[in-house]
Each structure stands twice: as structure tokens, then as C-alpha cells.
Design a protein around this motif. Structure first.
Motif, PDB file in Angstrom:
ATOM      1  N   LEU A  23      24.872  26.573  -7.882  1.00 54.29           N
ATOM      2  CA  LEU A  23      25.836  25.583  -8.568  1.00 54.29           C
ATOM      3  C   LEU A  23      27.223  25.827  -8.195  1.00 54.29           C
ATOM      4  O   LEU A  23      28.071  25.449  -7.835  1.00 54.29           O
ATOM      5  N   THR A  24      27.662  27.306  -7.964  1.00 53.39           N
ATOM      6  CA  THR A  24      28.972  27.757  -7.832  1.00 53.39           C
ATOM      7  C   THR A  24      29.273  27.491  -6.330  1.00 53.39           C
ATOM      8  O   THR A  24      30.347  27.013  -6.196  1.00 53.39           O
ATOM      9  N   VAL A  25      28.269  27.660  -5.525  1.00 50.15           N
ATOM     10  CA  VAL A  25      28.471  27.391  -4.150  1.00 50.15           C
ATOM     11  C   VAL A  25      28.731  25.846  -3.820  1.00 50.15           C
ATOM     12  O   VAL A  25      29.613  25.588  -3.059  1.00 50.15           O
ATOM     13  N   ILE A  26      28.163  25.166  -4.557  1.00 57.66           N
ATOM     14  CA  ILE A  26      28.612  23.805  -4.599  1.00 57.66           C
ATOM     15  C   ILE A  26      29.738  23.332  -5.091  1.00 57.66           C
ATOM     16  O   ILE A  26      30.469  22.365  -4.215  1.00 57.66           O
ATOM     17  N   PRO A 112      43.872  17.388 -12.335  1.00 58.11           N
ATOM     18  CA  PRO A 112      43.375  18.179 -13.321  1.00 58.11           C
ATOM     19  C   PRO A 112      43.827  19.685 -13.130  1.00 58.11           C
ATOM     20  O   PRO A 112      43.839  20.294 -11.894  1.00 58.11           O
ATOM     21  N   VAL A 113      44.298  20.308 -14.285  1.00 59.76           N
ATOM     22  CA  VAL A 113      44.938  21.617 -14.140  1.00 59.76           C
ATOM     23  C   VAL A 113      43.887  22.675 -15.050  1.00 59.76           C
ATOM     24  O   VAL A 113      43.707  23.545 -14.933  1.00 59.76           O
ATOM     25  N   ALA A 114      43.667  21.980 -16.318  1.00 55.79           N
ATOM     26  CA  ALA A 114      43.042  22.760 -17.260  1.00 55.79           C
ATOM     27  C   ALA A 114      41.504  22.473 -16.815  1.00 55.79           C
ATOM     28  O   ALA A 114      41.137  21.220 -17.403  1.00 55.79           O
ATOM     29  N   GLN A 115      40.734  23.053 -16.253  1.00 56.12           N
ATOM     30  CA  GLN A 115      39.387  22.780 -15.831  1.00 56.12           C
ATOM     31  C   GLN A 115      38.489  23.882 -15.628  1.00 56.12           C
ATOM     32  O   GLN A 115      39.006  25.053 -15.181  1.00 56.12           O
ATOM     33  N   VAL A 116      37.344  23.574 -15.994  1.00 57.43           N
ATOM     34  CA  VAL A 116      36.250  24.842 -15.636  1.00 57.43           C
ATOM     35  C   VAL A 116      35.206  24.166 -14.606  1.00 57.43           C
ATOM     36  O   VAL A 116      35.188  22.960 -14.566  1.00 57.43           O
ATOM     37  N   PRO A 117      34.596  25.090 -14.005  1.00 56.64           N
ATOM     38  CA  PRO A 117      33.547  24.384 -13.025  1.00 56.64           C
ATOM     39  C   PRO A 117      32.499  23.754 -13.952  1.00 56.64           C
ATOM     40  O   PRO A 117      32.336  23.855 -15.025  1.00 56.64           O
ATOM     41  N   ASP A 118      31.893  22.835 -12.991  1.00 53.33           N
ATOM     42  CA  ASP A 118      30.768  21.913 -13.667  1.00 53.33           C
ATOM     43  C   ASP A 118      29.512  22.666 -14.456  1.00 53.33           C
ATOM     44  O   ASP A 118      28.879  21.959 -15.328  1.00 53.33           O
ATOM     45  N   PHE A 119      29.177  23.751 -13.831  1.00 52.41           N
ATOM     46  CA  PHE A 119      28.095  24.444 -14.436  1.00 52.41           C
ATOM     47  C   PHE A 119      28.390  25.286 -15.682  1.00 52.41           C
ATOM     48  O   PHE A 119      27.630  25.947 -16.125  1.00 52.41           O
ATOM     49  N   VAL A 120      29.626  25.036 -16.294  1.00 47.46           N
ATOM     50  CA  VAL A 120      30.088  25.589 -17.566  1.00 47.46           C
ATOM     51  C   VAL A 120      29.849  24.577 -18.605  1.00 47.46           C
ATOM     52  O   VAL A 120      30.813  23.610 -18.325  1.00 47.46           O
ATOM     53  N   GLN A 121      29.374  24.882 -19.531  1.00 49.71           N
ATOM     54  CA  GLN A 121      29.425  23.575 -20.673  1.00 49.71           C
ATOM     55  C   GLN A 121      30.639  23.969 -21.844  1.00 49.71           C
ATOM     56  O   GLN A 121      30.409  25.374 -22.204  1.00 49.71           O
ATOM     57  N   PHE A 122      31.666  23.383 -21.858  1.00 50.83           N
ATOM     58  CA  PHE A 122      32.824  23.412 -22.603  1.00 50.83           C
ATOM     59  C   PHE A 122      32.901  22.275 -23.346  1.00 50.83           C
ATOM     60  O   PHE A 122      32.912  21.323 -22.966  1.00 50.83           O
ATOM     61  N   GLY A 180      23.027  31.352 -22.213  1.00 54.23           N
ATOM     62  CA  GLY A 180      22.701  29.930 -22.193  1.00 54.23           C
ATOM     63  C   GLY A 180      23.734  29.063 -23.210  1.00 54.23           C
ATOM     64  O   GLY A 180      23.613  27.795 -23.271  1.00 54.23           O
ATOM     65  N   THR A 181      24.703  29.586 -24.078  1.00 57.49           N
ATOM     66  CA  THR A 181      25.619  28.960 -24.853  1.00 57.49           C
ATOM     67  C   THR A 181      26.423  28.276 -23.895  1.00 57.49           C
ATOM     68  O   THR A 181      26.800  26.936 -24.065  1.00 57.49           O
ATOM     69  N   CYS A 182      26.997  28.744 -22.546  1.00 59.05           N
ATOM     70  CA  CYS A 182      27.892  28.230 -21.666  1.00 59.05           C
ATOM     71  C   CYS A 182      27.194  27.722 -20.595  1.00 59.05           C
ATOM     72  O   CYS A 182      27.827  26.994 -19.626  1.00 59.05           O
ATOM     73  N   HIS A 183      26.009  28.078 -20.070  1.00 59.11           N
ATOM     74  CA  HIS A 183      25.165  27.626 -18.813  1.00 59.11           C
ATOM     75  C   HIS A 183      24.057  27.120 -19.305  1.00 59.11           C
ATOM     76  O   HIS A 183      23.189  27.791 -19.580  1.00 59.11           O
ATOM     77  N   TYR A 184      23.737  25.814 -19.180  1.00 56.98           N
ATOM     78  CA  TYR A 184      22.356  25.122 -19.080  1.00 56.98           C
ATOM     79  C   TYR A 184      22.261  24.126 -18.561  1.00 56.98           C
ATOM     80  O   TYR A 184      23.350  23.572 -18.043  1.00 56.98           O
TER      81      TYR A 184
END
Ligand code: HEC
Ligand code: HEC
Ligand code: HEC
Ligand code: HEC
Ligand code: HEC
Length: 184
Positions: A23-26, A112-122, A180-184
Motif C-alpha cells: 500500500l505504501t508503494v501505491i 491537504p496539509v494535515a494528512q496521513v497515508p490511506d493505509f493508516v487509520q486515524f 492492528g490499531t492503526c493498520h487494518y
């Protein structure tokens, strides 16, 4: 060596890591741009400082923060609620994009400036429920013009605070540091 890597990759944690690397690569390319450009040019140089200093609460413009994952950004109509009646809206060199957005019914394309990648659940909600303030993660926005991240929002940043906040509480620590709390 190779066989132990293969074995690790077939275990649940290995599979999670493999999935994340994929997912990181994408999503990494798009995300990387935002990390480098801490303050990209915005469609309007929106002065947080002047709006917050007259007492408008953060949640008036970002009301999603207490309700769910995303805090949200105000629509042009929300700006217009005040700016429609203001002389400054006609005279300011900053505001023609707002007038045009209202006349054409188009959105303002905030970058967007405050942003984490899609594979992170925030999710904002549990953080505010735990008593954190916007400033704990976003810095002194009340003094800013357009928003700037006070720090990179990477995994180390999340984990540092999770470690601090769960110190002495093994059950909470297990939850807040679990992949698994942040990546699922
Ligand atoms: C609750 C009312 C209110 C809302 C909502 C609001 N504004 Fe304002 N805005 C003001 C007031 C009042 C001023 C003048 C402040 C001053 O004189 O310091 C202002 C000033 C500004 C200025 C500075 C103009 C200049 O040339 O000095 C900009 C730009 C601006 N607002 C953009 C926006 C945008 C974009 C939105 C929506 C995202 C928005 N405002 C929402 C009340 C509001
Ligand atoms: C625990 C840290 C933390 C706290 C507290 C926090 N935020 Fe955030 N905020 C983040 C992170 C991380 C992101 C990136 C989320 C993403 O990309 O999904 C973000 C994104 C945002 C965004 C842009 C994207 C969106 O719609 O969510 C806004 C606006 C925002 N936060 C406003 C606020 C406001 C207002 C408060 C206080 C009411 C607040 N935040 C409290 C960490 C925090
Ligand atoms: C009058 C409306 C208004 C108020 C009040 C306001 N904001 Fe904003 N906020 C905006 C607009 C418009 C943007 C998009 C422009 C930018 O990035 O600065 C924004 C952007 C942000 C972002 C970055 C969003 C992203 O997509 O990266 C954060 C974080 C944020 N605001 C936090 C806050 C906090 C914390 C407060 C209170 C101290 C606050 N805001 C008060 C209108 C507002
Ligand atoms: C400033 C401190 C702080 C930062 C920074 C922070 N967190 Fe948290 N986080 C907390 C606290 C406190 C809780 C709530 C713990 C509790 O349940 O009492 C929490 C809870 C969570 C939960 C909910 C866990 C659950 O199942 O209830 C998730 C998911 C989460 N954080 C993800 C993130 C991510 C992803 C980041 C980084 C992008 C991040 N957090 C950054 C302090 C922080
Ligand atoms: C509190 C939230 C949180 C927890 C817990 C967490 N991560 Fe992350 N992770 C993030 C964030 C945010 C990013 C994206 C930013 C970055 O790359 O640092 C990320 C990125 C990653 C990446 C991509 C690496 C990169 O450099 O882009 C991998 C792989 C990863 N995490 C694996 C894990 C593993 C394995 C665990 C469990 C040991 C874990 N994470 C626990 C929040 C978390």
C-alpha cells in the motif's frame, strides 16, 4: 536467511507488513508530495489568526472532529454566511476566489496539509474523547495564517504519544501500540 524471511512473511504480522509495504508503494507517491510541501499555496490565503482571534471556535469550521474520523473543511457557503454582508469581501484582494466560488457553485480546492497515508487509520473522535486539544497535534493554529504542520505526522510521532499516554497501564499500552490499531 531467505527461508526465515519467507517464514516470517507467512505469519500474520509478516502479512500485515507485506500488505502495508504494498500500500505504501501505491499511496506513497501522492502522500510524499504533501510531506515535503508543508505549506503549499492555497486558493485563498486564509488567515486563521484573524478568525480565531475574534472568537470563532475551531469546531465551527471543522465540526467533524468530535463526531468521527475527519474534521472537515468549511464550504464556501459557510464563509459566505459572514462574508456576504461584509464590505471587505468586495475590497479585499484575497477574496475574489470566494466570490467566484459562490457565483459558480464550485468548491474551493484547499490543498491537504494535515494528512496521513490511506493505509493508516486515524480517527479524531477517540482523541478528543480522551481530552486532547487540537493544539496538542496541530500546534498553535490560532496564530497561523494558512495551516502548517508543527511536526511530521509519521508513525514515530503517533507511537511516542501513545507510549506516553499509556505508561503504567499495560492493557491500554497493548491496545495503543498494537500494529492492528492503526493498520487494518
Ligand atoms: C463568523 C464569521 C466569518 C466566517 C465564517 C468567515 N469569516 Fe473571513 N472574516 C470575517 C471577519 C469579521 C473578517 C475581518 C477581520 C478583520 O478585520 O481583522 C474576516 C477576514 C477575512 C479575510 C481577510 C481579508 C482581508 O483582505 O483582510 C479573508 C481572506 C477571509 N476572511 C476569508 C474567509 C474564508 C475563506 C472563510 C471560509 C473558509 C471565512 N473567511 C469565514 C468573518 C468571517
Ligand atoms: C491526536 C492528534 C490530533 C488531535 C487532538 C486533533 N487532530 Fe486534526 N488531524 C490529526 C491527524 C493525524 C490528521 C490527518 C488525518 C488523516 O489524514 O486522515 C488530522 C487532520 C485534520 C484536518 C484535515 C483533514 C480532516 O478533515 O480531518 C483538520 C481540519 C483537523 N485535523 C482539525 C482538527 C481540529 C479542529 C481539532 C480539535 C477539535 C483536531 N484536528 C484535533 C491529528 C489530530
Ligand atoms: C472560519 C473558519 C475556520 C476556523 C474558525 C478555523 N479554521 Fe482551520 N481551516 C479553515 C480553512 C478554510 C482551512 C484550509 C486552508 C488552510 O489549510 O489553512 C483550514 C485548515 C485547517 C487545518 C489543515 C487542514 C488540512 O486539510 O490539511 C487544520 C489542522 C486546521 N485548520 C485546524 C484548525 C484549528 C485547530 C482551529 C482553531 C484554533 C481552526 N482550524 C479554526 C477554516 C477555519
Ligand atoms: C498527542 C497524543 C497522541 C497522538 C500524537 C496520537 N494519538 Fe492516537 N490516541 C491518543 C490517546 C490518548 C488515545 C485514547 C486512548 C484511550 O482509549 O484512552 C488514542 C487513541 C487512538 C486510537 C483508538 C484506539 C482504540 O481502539 O480505541 C487510534 C486508532 C489512534 N489513536 C491512532 C493514532 C494515529 C494513527 C496517530 C498518528 C497519526 C495518533 N493516534 C496520534 C493519543 C495520541
Ligand atoms: C499509533 C499508530 C500506529 C501504530 C500502532 C503502528 N503504526 Fe505503522 N504507521 C503509522 C503511520 C502514521 C504511518 C505512516 C507514516 C510513516 O511512514 O511513518 C505508518 C507506516 C508504517 C509502514 C510504512 C513504512 C514507511 O516508512 O512508509 C509500515 C511498514 C508500518 N507502519 C508497520 C507497522 C507495524 C509492523 C506496526 C506494529 C509493530 C505498526 N506499524 C504500528 C502508524 C502506526
Amino acid at each position: 536467511m531467505i527461508s526465515s524471511v519467507v517464514k516470517w512473511l507467512s505469519e500474520p504480522l509478516g502479512r500485515v507488513a507485506l500488505l502495508i509495504v504494498g500500500l505504501t508503494v501505491i499511496s506513497g507517491a501522492a502522500w510524499g508530495i504533501n510531506v515535503l510541501q508543508t505549506t503549499p499555496e492555497q486558493p485563498i490565503e486564509f488567515p486563521h489568526v484573524r478568525h480565531v482571534s475574534m472568537g470563532i471556535p475551531c469546531l465551527y469550521c471543522h465540526p467533524g472532529a468530535t463526531r468521527g474520523p475527519s474534521a472537515g473543511l468549511p464550504s464556501p457557503m459557510k464563509c459566505w454566511g459572514c462574508h456576504q454582508q461584509m464590505e471587505i469581501t468586495k475590497t479585499s484582494p484575497l477574496l475574489p476566489p470566494l466570490v467566484a466560488a459562490i457565483e459558480n457553485g464550485t468548491p474551493l480546492r484547499w490543498v491537504p496539509v494535515a494528512q496521513v497515508p490511506d493505509f493508516v487509520q486515524f480517527n479524531h473522535r477517540p482523541h478528543l474523547a480522551a481530552g486532547l486539544n487540537c493544539e496538542d497535534c496541530h500546534g498553535n493554529v490560532a496564530q497561523m495564517t494558512i495551516y502548517q504542520n508543527p511536526q511530521v505526522m509519521n508513525m514515530g510521532w503517533c507511537l511516542n504519544c501513545h507510549r506516553e499516554r499509556s505508561a503504567g497501564n499495560p492493557e491500554l499500552e497493548k491496545k495503543l501500540l498494537d500494529c492492528g490499531t492503526c493498520h487494518y
